[in-house]
Write a protein that holds these residues in place. Structure first.
Motif, PDB file in Angstrom:
ATOM      1  N   UNK A  84      42.175  30.439  35.388  1.00 37.15           N
ATOM      2  CA  UNK A  84      42.448  30.793  36.778  1.00 37.15           C
ATOM      3  C   UNK A  84      42.092  29.642  37.715  1.00 37.15           C
ATOM      4  N   UNK A  85      40.944  29.011  37.465  1.00 43.57           N
ATOM      5  CA  UNK A  85      40.523  27.886  38.306  1.00 43.57           C
ATOM      6  C   UNK A  85      41.495  26.718  38.196  1.00 43.57           C
ATOM      7  N   UNK A  86      41.936  26.421  36.979  1.00 41.55           N
ATOM      8  CA  UNK A  86      42.880  25.326  36.783  1.00 41.55           C
ATOM      9  C   UNK A  86      44.214  25.629  37.453  1.00 41.55           C
ATOM     10  N   UNK A  87      44.639  26.889  37.378  1.00 41.00           N
ATOM     11  CA  UNK A  87      45.893  27.275  38.028  1.00 41.00           C
ATOM     12  C   UNK A  87      45.786  27.082  39.542  1.00 41.00           C
ATOM     13  N   UNK A  88      44.673  27.487  40.104  1.00 39.14           N
ATOM     14  CA  UNK A  88      44.479  27.342  41.544  1.00 39.14           C
ATOM     15  C   UNK A  88      44.402  25.882  41.963  1.00 39.14           C
TER      16      UNK A  88
END
Length: 246
Positions: A84-88
């Protein structure tokens, strides 16, 4: 006292020594000075078999629920938080996969596949390492891992990292013979280095263990804030060096 013959130290024979200041200018495509990848290790260990090795209590008797569960948290929760962090952040990750994760936690692989992650082969499970195998068994393992990734991802992996980052004496030979382009097993340099193998050249891509989470937290007892600072400082130092060195 008679003369003694001093024999040279044993060598791997994979590459020659090369000091950083004596090399030709190194260039990335588009004039970039620094290449960065974010490696996420997805691993799975069998329960109650004498592993999973490195952890907070490495000498604990089996079943070692504490350390097994510590890894399992990543497959159930932590890995999804990272995705999720990488996507954001708009970052395409590099996913180092134990192929057992395809069976154990397929939804985790799905989360990173949605980010167009490059999948790097990381063995079947970190509980089985190349140095525990003979050459034929290791070749068979590499074949099985490669075929599993190709079956799930539609293409064979280009890169490899041994379970435990611990290759055998012939791992690089077997990888080159199987068609791999690069390995992450040799923390020897700030630049990629070509390795000699009996199957042709294999590229060693730097994998900086100093900014890997396990040694930071388990071996050096650092905090998340310190880990963040280490990553940023490492980036800044490499970028500064790239301005005045090859």
């Amino acid at each position: 006292m008679g003369n003694s013959l001093v024999m040279p130290l044993a060598s791997h024979g994979r590459f020659d020594y090369s000091p950083i200041g004596d090399r030709p200018q190194f260039e990335w495509p588009g004039g970039a000075r620094l290449a960065v990848y974010i490696a996420v290790n997805c691993e799975h260990f069998p329960y109650d078999d004498g592993r999973p090795g490195l952890g907070y209590t490495p000498a604990m008797d089996q079943p070692n629920t504490y350390n097994w569960g510590w890894r399992e948290y990543g497959n159930r929760v932590g890995g999804f938080r990272i995705a999720e962090t990488l996507q954001q952040s708009g970052i395409r990750p590099t996913l180092l996969v134990n192929t057992e994760v395809y069976e154990h936690a397929p939804q985790l692989i799905d989360a990173f596949r949605a980010l167009d992650a490059e999948v790097v082969a990381h063995g079947r499970t970190n509980a089985i390492q190349p140095n525990d195998q003979n050459e034929d068994d290791e070749r068979r393992s590499i074949d099985e891992v490669t075929s599993a990734i190709e079956r799930h991802e539609g293409a064979p992996p280009r890169g490899w990292m041994s379970p435990g980052a611990n290759p055998s004496r012939v791992t690089e030979d077997l990888l080159a013979e199987r068609g791999y382009d690069y390995t992450l097993d040799w923390p020897i340099d700030d630049q990629p280095v070509w390795l000699n193998t009996r199957g042709g050249p294999l590229l060693s891509v730097p994998y900086p263990h100093e900014v890997n989470d396990l040694p930071v937290f388990v071996h050096h007892h650092q905090t998340a804030a310190t880990f963040e600072r280490n990553i940023i400082d490492s980036f800044d130092e490499l970028k500064e060096n790239s301005a005045h060195q090859p």
